[in-house]
Each structure stands twice: as C-alpha cells, then as structure tokens.
Write an enzyme that holds these catalytic residues in place. Structure first.
Site, PDB file in Angstrom:
ATOM      1  N   SER A   1       0.852  -1.195   0.000  1.00 45.22           N
ATOM      2  CA  SER A   1       0.000   0.000   0.000  1.00 45.22           C
ATOM      3  C   SER A   1       0.885   1.242   0.000  1.00 45.22           C
ATOM      4  O   SER A   1       2.062   1.168  -0.375  1.00 45.22           O
ATOM      5  CB  SER A   1      -0.926  -0.045   1.220  1.00 45.22           C
ATOM      6  OG  SER A   1      -1.914   0.947   1.144  1.00 45.22           O
ATOM      7  N   ASN A   2       0.363   2.375   0.408  1.00 42.91           N
ATOM      8  CA  ASN A   2       1.175   3.597   0.494  1.00 42.91           C
ATOM      9  C   ASN A   2       0.673   4.435   1.672  1.00 42.91           C
ATOM     10  O   ASN A   2      -0.295   4.074   2.345  1.00 42.91           O
ATOM     11  CB  ASN A   2       1.135   4.381  -0.824  1.00 42.91           C
ATOM     12  CG  ASN A   2      -0.266   4.787  -1.188  1.00 42.91           C
ATOM     13  OD1 ASN A   2      -0.906   5.570  -0.491  1.00 42.91           O
ATOM     14  ND2 ASN A   2      -0.784   4.231  -2.279  1.00 42.91           N
ATOM     15  N   ALA A   3       1.330   5.573   1.893  1.00 44.72           N
ATOM     16  CA  ALA A   3       1.112   6.346   3.127  1.00 44.72           C
ATOM     17  C   ALA A   3      -0.047   7.348   3.049  1.00 44.72           C
ATOM     18  O   ALA A   3      -0.197   8.182   3.940  1.00 44.72           O
ATOM     19  CB  ALA A   3       2.401   7.088   3.484  1.00 44.72           C
ATOM     20  N   SER A   4      -0.878   7.278   2.020  1.00 50.69           N
ATOM     21  CA  SER A   4      -1.984   8.238   1.923  1.00 50.69           C
ATOM     22  C   SER A   4      -2.942   8.087   3.113  1.00 50.69           C
ATOM     23  O   SER A   4      -3.379   6.975   3.427  1.00 50.69           O
ATOM     24  CB  SER A   4      -2.748   8.003   0.607  1.00 50.69           C
ATOM     25  OG  SER A   4      -3.938   8.739   0.614  1.00 50.69           O
TER      26      SER A   4
ATOM     27  N   ALA B   1      -4.767   7.686  -3.875  1.00 49.45           N
ATOM     28  CA  ALA B   1      -3.400   7.276  -4.217  1.00 49.45           C
ATOM     29  C   ALA B   1      -3.422   5.765  -4.473  1.00 49.45           C
ATOM     30  O   ALA B   1      -3.082   4.972  -3.584  1.00 49.45           O
ATOM     31  CB  ALA B   1      -2.461   7.622  -3.072  1.00 49.45           C
TER      32      ALA B   1
END
Ligand code: CTP
Length: 225
Positions: free
Chosen positions: A26-29, A95
């Site tokens: 995943s990502n940090a959004s 994101a």
C-alpha cells in the site's frame, strides 16, 4: 456552477494489494485531502459521492454524503466507472497502488532463509481508463481533476500527467516540501488547467485548499458555459 452538476465524485485514500491473507502492498496516503474535498463538495452539491480506500474510521464518522468503500485499485476503477454520468465532476485524490502482486498466496507465506521476492504487475490506470470510457460511452460535460504527488521535476511531471491522462485540471503536490503531502493537515498546491493556466495555492489547511480547488473547478465550468 457546481450546484448545477449532476454529481461530484471524489476519491481518496490508498488502495491495498494483498499478496497473502495477512500482508499487502500500500502507500502512506491518509485520505485527509480526499475527505476535505468531499466535505467541501457536499456543501456545494448534495449529490457528492466519496469513494475511498482503507482510511481511519474516525475520519469517516458523521459524514452525510454517500460513501463507497473499496480495497484494491481494480475495485476503485470499477467503483469510479459505475458512478460516472453526464454532467459530473470527478476529483481523483486517491493514491492507488500502481502495482499488484502477480501471485496472491491463499496461505501465509512462511519465513525462510533466503530473500523474499514478490513479482508485481501493473494495476490499471484509472484516469486513463476514464478517458477511454468517456470517449466510448460518449459522456457529455465530464470534468476530470487529477492529482500529482511529486518529489522532483514536479511541474514537468504534473503537466505530462495532465496531457497523458486527458485531464481538465491537475493539482500538483510537492511532497518534498514540509507542510505538504501525506498525513499532515496542511497542503501546498499548484493547479494547472487544460488551457495552460497555472495557479499557486500557498500553504493552507486541506479544507481551505479543497475550497480553492472546487472554486477553480467552478470557474472552469463557467467558462465552458
Ligand atoms: N491514478 C490513477 N490510476 C492509477 C494511479 C494513479 O488514476 N493506477 C491517478 C491518481 O489518483 C492521481 C493521478 O493519477 O490523480 C496521478 O497519480 P500519481 O500517483 O501521481 O501518478 P502515476 O500515474 O501513478 O505515476 P507515477 O507514480 O509514476 O508518478
């Protein structure tokens, strides 16, 4: 002007791409920019839909607009396409993960001596799919806003995305600046429009930035007549 559009679709937050039953990419959004946009959009048009990836429950609490919860980039694509209609505005603040594991193990991957290699394939580019869908379905008066979170060569990348994704407007977020980007309550944006105009939004709360973005969308729609 925004009160006259049929629907405002806002996306926010990250997506998750699972590679075994307990682990994902995943990502940090945080989804905060998406929520700020949905909050401000709802004040202007009650037909606002917020399509979001996994974000903190407390951020979603008490919202009066329609919410659609998704997990993967593929889910997000399907949710966005099913909400699109004539005379609507799409604001893609999500994101999405750009890659997904080729193999999703049904069982937990166990730790071994060597390195773990996960082969990934590209996920669909939602905005490029929207551009194609818009043409094939002949949607009228769709206004599409993209975001670009960049760390270097920011203006060139943002303008490239505006063109390649056939956007009406792009909001550039230089995440290398303090006070901009993931998991903070403020943002710094530069807006580029299809017609080549540029607008700088200095550091402000995400809600104030959201208001400015929606005001710009409204001005651009008024120009279309
Ligand atoms: N986006 C999308 N589909 C994807 C990835 C991103 O529609 N699979 C959208 C984002 O919601 C955003 C815009 O495209 O509005 C730009 O996203 P960004 O992550 O900055 O760019 P990418 O196209 O993913 O390119 P790169 O990661 O190489 O910068």
């Amino acid at each position: 002007m925004l009160s006259k559009v049929n629907k405002i679709i806002v996306t926010g937050g990250p997506t998750r791409e699972w590679f075994d039953p307990i682990r994902y990419i995943s990502n940090a959004s945080s989804g905060k920019m998406g929520i700020a946009l949905a909050d401000e959009a709802f004040k202007l048009n009650t037909s606002t839909v917020f399509i979001h990836g996994p974000i903190s429950e407390h951020l979603l609490h008490g919202k009066a607009y329609k919410m659609v919860s998704i997990e993967s980039t593929e889910d997000l694509l399907n949710a966005v396409l099913s909400e699109l209609e004539d005379n609507s505005v799409l604001i893609m603040a999500a994101a999405p993960a750009d890659y997904t594991p080729v193999n999703k193990s049904a069982q937990k991957i166990k730790k071994t001596e060597g390195e773990l290699v996960i082969t990934m394939k590209k996920t669909p580019d939602i905005l490029k799919n929207v551009a194609q869908y818009k043409k094939s379905r002949g949607f009228k008066n769709l206004f599409v806003v993209g975001f670009a979170a960049e760390t270097n060569d920011t203006e060139n990348y943002a303008k490239g995305k505006l063109q390649q994704k056939d956007l009406d407007m792009i909001c550039l977020n230089d995440v290398s600046q303090s006070g901009a980007g993931f998991n903070v309550d403020t943002n710094i944006m530069t807006i580029f429009t299809r017609s080549g105009e540029k607008f700088d939004l200095p550091i402000k709360s995400k809600n104030e930035i959201a208001r400015d973005i929606l005001e710009r969308v409204s001005i651009e729609l008024t120009k279309r007549g």
